[in-house]
Design an enzyme around this catalytic site. Structure first.
Site, PDB file in Angstrom:
ATOM      1  CE  LYS A 103      -4.345  -1.184   2.332  1.00  0.00           C
ATOM      2  NZ  LYS A 103      -5.245  -0.769   3.420  1.00  0.00           N
ATOM      3  CE  LYS A 154      -6.136  -8.506  -1.906  1.00  0.00           C
ATOM      4  NZ  LYS A 154      -5.766  -8.109  -0.542  1.00  0.00           N
ATOM      5  CE  LYS A 177     -15.663  -2.168  -2.536  1.00  0.00           C
ATOM      6  NZ  LYS A 177     -16.878  -1.727  -3.224  1.00  0.00           N
TER       7      LYS A 177
HETATM    8  P1  TYM Z   1     -10.844  -6.141   4.741  1.00  0.00           P
HETATM    9  O1  TYM Z   1     -11.879  -5.162   5.141  1.00  0.00           O
HETATM   10  O2  TYM Z   1      -9.866  -5.758   3.680  1.00  0.00           O
HETATM   11  O3  TYM Z   1     -11.512  -7.487   4.258  1.00  0.00           O
HETATM   12  C1  TYM Z   1     -12.499  -8.153   5.030  1.00  0.00           C
HETATM   13  C2  TYM Z   1     -12.301  -9.649   4.905  1.00  0.00           C
HETATM   14  O4  TYM Z   1     -12.416 -10.065   3.537  1.00  0.00           O
HETATM   15  C3  TYM Z   1     -11.312 -10.892   3.198  1.00  0.00           C
HETATM   16  N1  TYM Z   1     -11.024 -10.752   1.762  1.00  0.00           N
HETATM   17  C4  TYM Z   1     -10.927 -11.774   0.901  1.00  0.00           C
HETATM   18  N2  TYM Z   1     -11.052 -13.102   1.071  1.00  0.00           N
HETATM   19  C5  TYM Z   1     -10.911 -13.886  -0.016  1.00  0.00           C
HETATM   20  N3  TYM Z   1     -10.658 -13.397  -1.266  1.00  0.00           N
HETATM   21  C6  TYM Z   1     -10.529 -12.077  -1.481  1.00  0.00           C
HETATM   22  N4  TYM Z   1     -10.291 -11.619  -2.709  1.00  0.00           N
HETATM   23  C7  TYM Z   1     -10.653 -11.202  -0.371  1.00  0.00           C
HETATM   24  N5  TYM Z   1     -10.577  -9.854  -0.222  1.00  0.00           N
HETATM   25  C8  TYM Z   1     -10.809  -9.596   1.088  1.00  0.00           C
HETATM   26  C9  TYM Z   1     -10.175 -10.398   4.066  1.00  0.00           C
HETATM   27  O5  TYM Z   1      -9.169 -11.356   4.204  1.00  0.00           O
HETATM   28  C10 TYM Z   1     -10.894 -10.096   5.364  1.00  0.00           C
HETATM   29  O6  TYM Z   1     -11.009 -11.242   6.161  1.00  0.00           O
HETATM   30  N6  TYM Z   1      -7.383  -5.830   8.319  1.00  0.00           N
HETATM   31  C11 TYM Z   1      -8.683  -6.380   8.002  1.00  0.00           C
HETATM   32  C12 TYM Z   1      -9.776  -5.964   8.960  1.00  0.00           C
HETATM   33  C13 TYM Z   1      -9.515  -6.196  10.399  1.00  0.00           C
HETATM   34  C14 TYM Z   1      -9.564  -7.444  11.089  1.00  0.00           C
HETATM   35  C15 TYM Z   1      -9.302  -7.142  12.448  1.00  0.00           C
HETATM   36  C16 TYM Z   1      -9.775  -8.751  10.681  1.00  0.00           C
HETATM   37  C17 TYM Z   1      -9.252  -5.252  11.338  1.00  0.00           C
HETATM   38  N7  TYM Z   1      -9.127  -5.793  12.575  1.00  0.00           N
HETATM   39  C18 TYM Z   1      -9.275  -8.148  13.419  1.00  0.00           C
HETATM   40  C19 TYM Z   1      -9.740  -9.756  11.664  1.00  0.00           C
HETATM   41  C20 TYM Z   1      -9.485  -9.443  13.009  1.00  0.00           C
HETATM   42  C21 TYM Z   1      -9.101  -5.903   6.620  1.00  0.00           C
HETATM   43  O7  TYM Z   1      -8.696  -4.861   6.176  1.00  0.00           O
HETATM   44  O8  TYM Z   1     -10.046  -6.660   6.027  1.00  0.00           O
END
Ligand code: TYM
Length: 332
Positions: free
Chosen positions: A112, A195, A198
């Site tokens: 990023k 992957k 967005k």
């Molecule tokens: P975020 O908001 O980017 O994504 C939410 C969840 O979706 C999953 N994900 C995917 N899984 C499979 N294929 C894909 N193409 C794909 N794109 C997204 C992500 O792995 C995620 O599980 N840092 C985290 C949010 C967070 C969090 C936490 C998660 C903050 N605190 C504590 C677990 C525990 C995030 O940005 O997810």
């Protein structure tokens, strides 16, 4: 009951299919068997610039989508991260036990920040993983259901929990990542080795759950497939077809082997037509339910307030123990 915790960012517009299949779908299932805490991570969202009105709307939109996907406030605790101040407080503690080099090795940060350039990258983005560690450790979670892209953050969580426990005495549960092989990584429909995300270069590769169902059907039908015509699961040789097969398998409940059998002698068109139909059947009620929750913001806010209260009771206890272990003098 073992405990699970997970979070999702309040992104603009809609969750995408990767979010749902990689994470949210498991959240819904786990609320039946686990003591489940799920949150919208608005404090993580502000590590990049946000418009205040949009952030507010997107946070409620995220909560509405989670409810529409099947989270039930009777079965899980659903809340907004900033409603529980202990997240930021324990996040600070985690920053203080993380090495600068260790944080610098987080690949999501490296990717990023490389895209944004040094002057636009915030210190908040750098400390993002340690806030996530705090999110998890505050609830003494046993398992964390996420997609593959969060694995490194989960490894850091384990490392920091073990480090703190070794230094100050047992305080935190060391959690496991809960990542289902089949849906750990959903790929872009136009670039099936990347992957789904967005930040996709081509909007046609990204399935937004709240798009017009017809637009979604169209995206599926124009998904990139591979040379040849055989429908078989093979990530190396047939990335596009394999992605469509895993999506269809998860949504329809048929195994990959059953699908391979079913499409023997049929072309890619048949697979896409069927997947388009299954997707439309999934997103149509999802969209309606999301809008119903948004149309009743008082109920939505009440659900989130109740969730925050339940979350806070757990988080406050963990933070108090942590402060005590660190030697911080308690306020009288
Ligand atoms: P975020 O908001 O980017 O994504 C939410 C969840 O979706 C999953 N994900 C995917 N899984 C499979 N294929 C894909 N193409 C794909 N794109 C997204 C992500 O792995 C995620 O599980 N840092 C985290 C949010 C967070 C969090 C936490 C998660 C903050 N605190 C504590 C677990 C525990 C995030 O940005 O997810």
């Amino acid at each position: 009951r073992p405990r699970v915790l997970s979070g999702i960012q309040p992104t603009a517009g809609s969750f995408h299919l990767g979010n749902y299949l990689g994470a949210v779908r498991q959240w819904v299932a786990l609320q039946e068997t686990h003591d489940a805490f799920y949150m919208v991570v608005d404090l993580h969202a502000i590590t990049v610039p946000q418009d205040p009105a949009e952030l507010r709307a997107n946070t409620r939109l995220a909560a509405a989508q989670l409810l529409a996907a099947g989270l039930d406030p009777e079965r899980c605790t659903l809340f907004v991260q900033s409603h529980v101040p202990e997240h930021a407080q324990l996040g600070w503690v985690m920053n203080c036990i993380t090495g600068f080099g260790e944080a610098s090795r987080m690949t999501q940060f490296k990717d990023k920040s490389a895209r944004q350039g040094n002057d636009r990258t915030t210190v908040g983005l750098f400390t993002y993983p340690m806030l996530m560690v705090a999110d998890i450790l505050l609830y003494q979670a046993d398992q964390v259901p996420v997609g593959e892209d969060q694995r490194q953050h989960l490894e850091l969580t384990r490392t920091l929990a073990e480090r703190f426990n070794a230094t100050y005495g047992g305080t935190f549960t060391v959690p496991d990542a809960y990542i289902l092989k089949e849906t750990a990584k959903i790929y872009d429909l136009q670039e099936p080795t990347a992957k789904m995300s967005k930040s996709a270069a081509n909007a046609k590769g990204l399935v937004n759950l709240l798009d017009e169902p017809r637009a979604t059907a169209k995206k599926i039908k124009s998904a990139v497939t591979d040379t040849g015509s055989e429908i078989r699961f093979d990530r190396a040789e047939k990335a596009g077809v394999s992605n469509l097969l895993s999506i269809l398998s998860t949504l329809s409940g048929e195994t990959i082997a059953e699908l391979e059998e079913k499409y023997t002698g049929k072309g890619y068109g048949a697979l896409k037509t069927d997947l388009a139909e299954v997707m439309v059947d999934f997103v149509t009620p999802f969209r309606e339910r999301t809008h119903a929750y948004l149309d009743d913001p008082e109920t939505l806010d009440a659900i989130l307030a109740e969730g925050a209260e339940k979350a806070r009771a757990v988080a406050a206890e963990t933070l108090a123990q942590t402060y005590d272990k660190l030697g911080l003098v308690p306020a009288k």
